[in-house]
Design an enzyme around this catalytic site. Structure first.
Site, PDB file in Angstrom:
ATOM      1  N   HIS A 161      21.228  23.961 -14.557  1.00 48.06           N
ATOM      2  CA  HIS A 161      19.761  23.874 -14.781  1.00 48.06           C
ATOM      3  C   HIS A 161      18.905  24.574 -15.977  1.00 48.06           C
ATOM      4  O   HIS A 161      18.169  24.284 -16.254  1.00 48.06           O
ATOM      5  CB  HIS A 161      19.041  23.809 -13.295  1.00 48.06           C
ATOM      6  CG  HIS A 161      18.755  25.207 -12.727  1.00 48.06           C
ATOM      7  ND1 HIS A 161      19.761  26.032 -11.951  1.00 48.06           N
ATOM      8  CD2 HIS A 161      17.857  25.876 -13.021  1.00 48.06           C
ATOM      9  CE1 HIS A 161      19.092  27.087 -11.725  1.00 48.06           C
ATOM     10  NE2 HIS A 161      17.848  27.119 -12.415  1.00 48.06           N
ATOM     11  N   GLU A 185      17.433  25.658 -21.182  1.00 46.35           N
ATOM     12  CA  GLU A 185      16.202  26.623 -21.412  1.00 46.35           C
ATOM     13  C   GLU A 185      16.497  28.137 -22.132  1.00 46.35           C
ATOM     14  O   GLU A 185      15.939  28.433 -22.764  1.00 46.35           O
ATOM     15  CB  GLU A 185      15.473  26.610 -20.250  1.00 46.35           C
ATOM     16  CG  GLU A 185      13.859  26.950 -20.463  1.00 46.35           C
ATOM     17  CD  GLU A 185      13.326  27.695 -19.154  1.00 46.35           C
ATOM     18  OE1 GLU A 185      13.817  27.278 -18.097  1.00 46.35           O
ATOM     19  OE2 GLU A 185      12.133  28.243 -19.270  1.00 46.35           O
ATOM     20  N   ASP A 186      17.665  28.479 -21.403  1.00 47.27           N
ATOM     21  CA  ASP A 186      17.882  30.140 -21.448  1.00 47.27           C
ATOM     22  C   ASP A 186      19.046  30.327 -22.357  1.00 47.27           C
ATOM     23  O   ASP A 186      19.296  31.534 -22.861  1.00 47.27           O
ATOM     24  CB  ASP A 186      18.209  30.740 -20.189  1.00 47.27           C
ATOM     25  CG  ASP A 186      16.784  30.751 -19.625  1.00 47.27           C
ATOM     26  OD1 ASP A 186      15.601  30.382 -19.974  1.00 47.27           O
ATOM     27  OD2 ASP A 186      16.840  30.856 -18.114  1.00 47.27           O
ATOM     28  N   ASP A 188      15.649  25.765  -6.917  1.00 46.27           N
ATOM     29  CA  ASP A 188      15.420  26.982  -7.947  1.00 46.27           C
ATOM     30  C   ASP A 188      14.677  27.924  -7.526  1.00 46.27           C
ATOM     31  O   ASP A 188      14.754  29.210  -7.560  1.00 46.27           O
ATOM     32  CB  ASP A 188      14.927  26.126  -9.415  1.00 46.27           C
ATOM     33  CG  ASP A 188      15.026  27.115 -10.388  1.00 46.27           C
ATOM     34  OD1 ASP A 188      15.680  28.235 -10.551  1.00 46.27           O
ATOM     35  OD2 ASP A 188      14.062  26.871 -11.342  1.00 46.27           O
ATOM     36  N   HIS A 195      22.573  33.083 -10.393  1.00 43.79           N
ATOM     37  CA  HIS A 195      21.515  32.025 -10.053  1.00 43.79           C
ATOM     38  C   HIS A 195      21.547  30.896  -9.949  1.00 43.79           C
ATOM     39  O   HIS A 195      21.449  30.216  -8.500  1.00 43.79           O
ATOM     40  CB  HIS A 195      20.174  32.799 -10.885  1.00 43.79           C
ATOM     41  CG  HIS A 195      19.047  31.730 -10.796  1.00 43.79           C
ATOM     42  ND1 HIS A 195      18.105  31.548  -9.683  1.00 43.79           N
ATOM     43  CD2 HIS A 195      18.529  30.527 -11.646  1.00 43.79           C
ATOM     44  CE1 HIS A 195      17.277  30.548  -9.819  1.00 43.79           C
ATOM     45  NE2 HIS A 195      17.624  29.936 -11.154  1.00 43.79           N
TER      46      HIS A 195
HETATM   47 MN    MN Z   1      16.415  28.609 -12.535  1.00 42.61          MN
END
Ligand code: MN
Length: 716
Positions: free
Chosen positions: A72, A76-77, A139, A48
């Site tokens: 990016h 967050e992940d 995104d 991704h």
């Molecule tokens: Mn993304």
């Protein structure tokens, strides 16, 4: 999926100086961090960010953006921290990734799609660096391209969000290509049947027309050549979504929509645009009301083009857009086009206001990195957007506080607010709110708006509510005070005081209720004596000189005394608005005198002349002194000047005095004999005058008279 070396080659194809090493490190970093995570498609998760980076190369964005695109989702992940990214890839990349992480959190907070407009603004306001927004759009575009892998119930929500928020955002910054693709995918998801029937109809027409598009392109190309215009003609069927939207707007069936093909003529310069238009209109029938000139009047997002509808070649209704190559690039790529052009040292179109500002910085910046670093998105930086606990978004002016927020939710919430939780923590009511804050207002029925709030609220709604409350509250105090004053005054003169008698004199004071009269007396707009005289017209004031009343003097009582306190504060500069004001009885200040204000206890501001002897009393209390001066506005309101006069004790002397005053356009409002001897009267004379000069003129006139042995201004 893009391979590592393919991505690097793509970037280097338009930016030969790209930091190859950093790109490679970022690619590997993302791959490692996302590790075994999988997308719903079954692909490894890191495909991704790699695809997002690939989309960004289409916008020809700088190396920093590509690296940020690769990274990016890491914060967050995965367990990655911003600090880690900063140390490995530098401040700029870290800042962009931080911005993207915050956007992702904001996205989760918002629960209400009805507020798409506010949400778009919030995203714009939070994307301080325009690259944050461009990466966010890339995104979303990739997520939409892979939407069909998601669970159906999730798909509809994402598609709707895309239509409501991201497609308009892309349009707002002029990225037509991205906008169209987002809309098409979302449309297909949300209105599958409509999409399929339009698609089927298009297929049918395509077969029927045996490929009309190339035929029409050829004809138009020939038309241009014959008229000596260098042009590139392209054509396409309109997208199903734009056809569907047109059907809805015009309430037409697909059969009725004949212009489903759109053609574009791209020429070298603006003059050629109009030449090309001339050729088209002279050769083909124009369809009424389809002509639009966005070159002379560009759309708000900077879009420029000429649109027209004609019955074109093959007798088919078509739409034609005519524009230059530059206009075309800007139309398709928006802000990214400017970026791409700068790389080629070719700065184009000064279209969007904020792009114009970007371009100004761009012109001054020595290199593109510096440009992007110094660039803050100008849009909506005068507003903040905050969430209610339910996820609704409230837009407020910058520097707003929880009190502003509370009033924006509802007046009753504002009136009763006692505290606020910001992002779950109790914070002072004067705290300045930040974009994306979640604000919970704590209320109590016992609370009232506070004058303190007036010092920090910024919204008109909050200010108005606070002032309304304070005014109403002050009025209560004035009413109580006024009633007490009246009772005391009536009693002091042994007169009966009752509210019934007041009802009769309401019109005298332009009052609508007894409370109105009380309030006026309390505020000092009307004196208790005025009211008493109105209720008992026959009553003679005990203290006023009866001597004076018995004379019928031309200079006395010529005009009724005007209500001074009502009008006069307006003419004085430096007063506190809304504060009661009166002229000190000791020195009787006149326009022209140098004056000073003294804040009294309970009676507002007293105005004294600067040389008033009473001022000594306040010498040690500088906080009570107000620096004031007379305003410039001319006015007719009379002021009281007090004179000390020594008058010969002879028949007609008093008459002569009043005549002299009257001839000088003065008006004696009060007169007191303070001393009397065999040969002289000593008097205090109050004269209504315009200003200091007027009083000085009267003094001069009196000095010239035989009956006046001495005259001066009195400050007793
Ligand atoms: Mn993304």
């Amino acid at each position: 999926m893009l391979r590592q070396y393919e991505l690097v080659d793509l970037v280097k194809s338009y930016d030969p100086n790209a930091d190859e090493d950093a790109l490679n490190r970022a690619y590997v970093f993302a791959m490692k961090k996302h590790g075994a995570q999988l997308r719903t498609s079954g692909d490894p998760y890191y495909s991704h960010p790699v695809e997002v980076a690939g989309i960004l190369t289409k916008f020809k964005l700088d190396c920093t953006s590509i690296i940020a695109g690769l990274l990016h989702d890491t914060v967050e992940d995965t367990d990655t921290s911003i600090e880690e990214i900063r140390s490995l890839f530098g401040d700029q990349v870290a800042q962009i990734v931080d911005g993207l992480t915050k956007l992702a959190m904001i996205e989760q907070k918002s629960a209400n799609n009805k507020q798409a407009e506010n949400f778009r603004k919030l995203l714009l306001a939070m994307s301080e660096d325009i690259r944050v927004l461009l990466i966010k759009l890339a995104d979303r575009l990739h997520n939409m391209r892979t939407l069909h892998y998601c669970a159906p119930e999730k798909r509809a929500r994402i598609a709707k969000e895309t239509l409501d928020i991201y497609a308009p955002l892309a349009e707002r910054i002029g990225m037509q290509e991205v906008k169209t693709e987002l809309e098409e995918i979302a449309f297909k998801e949300l209105h599958k049947e409509a999409y399929e029937s339009i698609q089927a109809r298009l297929n049918f027409l395509r077969e029927q027309g045996s490929n009309l598009v190339p035929k029409i392109i050829n004809q138009l190309q020939k038309d241009m050549e014959e008229n000596g215009i260098k042009a590139t003609v392209s054509g396409r069927e309109k997208s199903p979504y734009s056809i569907w939207r047109k059907m809805q707007q015009k309430n037409a069936s697909f059969e009725q929509l004949s212009d489903i093909m759109a053609f574009r003529i791209i020429v070298d310069d603006v003059a050629s645009c109009y030449q090309a238009l001339g050729v088209v209109h002279s050769k083909y029938h124009m369809v009424p009301r389809r002509f639009k000139d966005y070159i002379s009047t560009p759309k708000p997002n900077g879009y420029k083009s000429i649109h027209t509808g004609v019955i074109g070649p093959e007798n088919t209704r078509i739409e034609i857009q005519i524009r230059t190559q530059e206009m075309h690039e800007v139309a398709e790529k928006g802000v990214a086009a400017h970026w791409a052009y700068k790389q080629g040292e070719k700065v184009v179109g000064k279209n969007f206001r904020w792009i114009r500002e970007l371009l100004e910085i761009l012109d001054q910046a020595s290199n593109p990195e510096e440009f992007l670093e110094n660039t803050k998105l100008e849009m909506y930086n005068d507003q903040v957007f905050c969430f209610t606990p339910k996820g609704d978004l409230i837009g407020l002016p910058i520097n707003s506080t929880p009190v502003d927020f509370a009033y924006a939710v509802h007046s009753s919430v504002g009136d009763t607010c006692v505290g606020a939780k910001i992002n779950g923590e109790i914070r002072p009511l004067r705290t300045v709110l930040q974009n994306g804050d979640q604000v919970e207002i704590l209320t109590s029925k016992a609370q009232h708006p506070s004058t303190e709030w007036d010092r920090f609220v910024v919204t008109g709604k909050a200010k108005a509510a606070i002032r309304r409350y304070v005014r109403a509250h002050k009025r209560d105090q004035f009413i109580t005070l006024g009633q007490q004053l009246l009772e005391r005054t009536f009693k002091g003169e042994n007169l009966d005081f009752n509210e019934k008698s007041l009802v009769n004199v309401l019109p005298n004071f332009e009052a609508e209720s007894i409370d109105d009269i009380y309030a006026k007396v309390g505020e000092g707009l009307v004196t208790a004596w005025d009211v008493m005289k109105a209720v008992y017209p026959a009553y003679k004031q005990s203290k006023l000189g009866k001597v004076v009343k018995s004379f019928k003097m031309p200079g006395f009582g010529k005009t009724p005394r005007k209500d001074r306190s009502k009008a006069e504060p307006l003419k004085i500069k430096g007063l506190i608005p809304g504060m009661a004001v009166h002229f000190a009885g000791c020195c009787h200040p006149l326009p022209g005198d140098r004056i000073v204000g003294i804040v009294t206890t309970g009676k507002g501001v007293a105005i004294h002349t600067i040389d008033c002897r009473l001022l000594e009393k306040f010498a040690d209390e500088p906080e009570r002194w107000l620096d004031i001066s007379w305003g410039d506005a001319a006015d007719d309101t009379p002021h009281i000047g007090r004179l000390k006069v020594m008058l010969a004790n002879e028949p007609g002397a008093l008459g002569e005095l009043s005549n002299l005053v009257a001839r000088s356009n003065g008006n004696i409002s009060n007169l007191n004999i303070v001393n009397r001897t065999v040969s002289y009267f000593e008097l205090l004379v109050d004269v209504e005058v315009k200003d200091l000069k007027h009083l000085t003129d009267i003094i001069a006139a009196l000095k010239a008279s035989k009956v006046v042995s001495y005259v001066s201004r009195s400050n007793q």
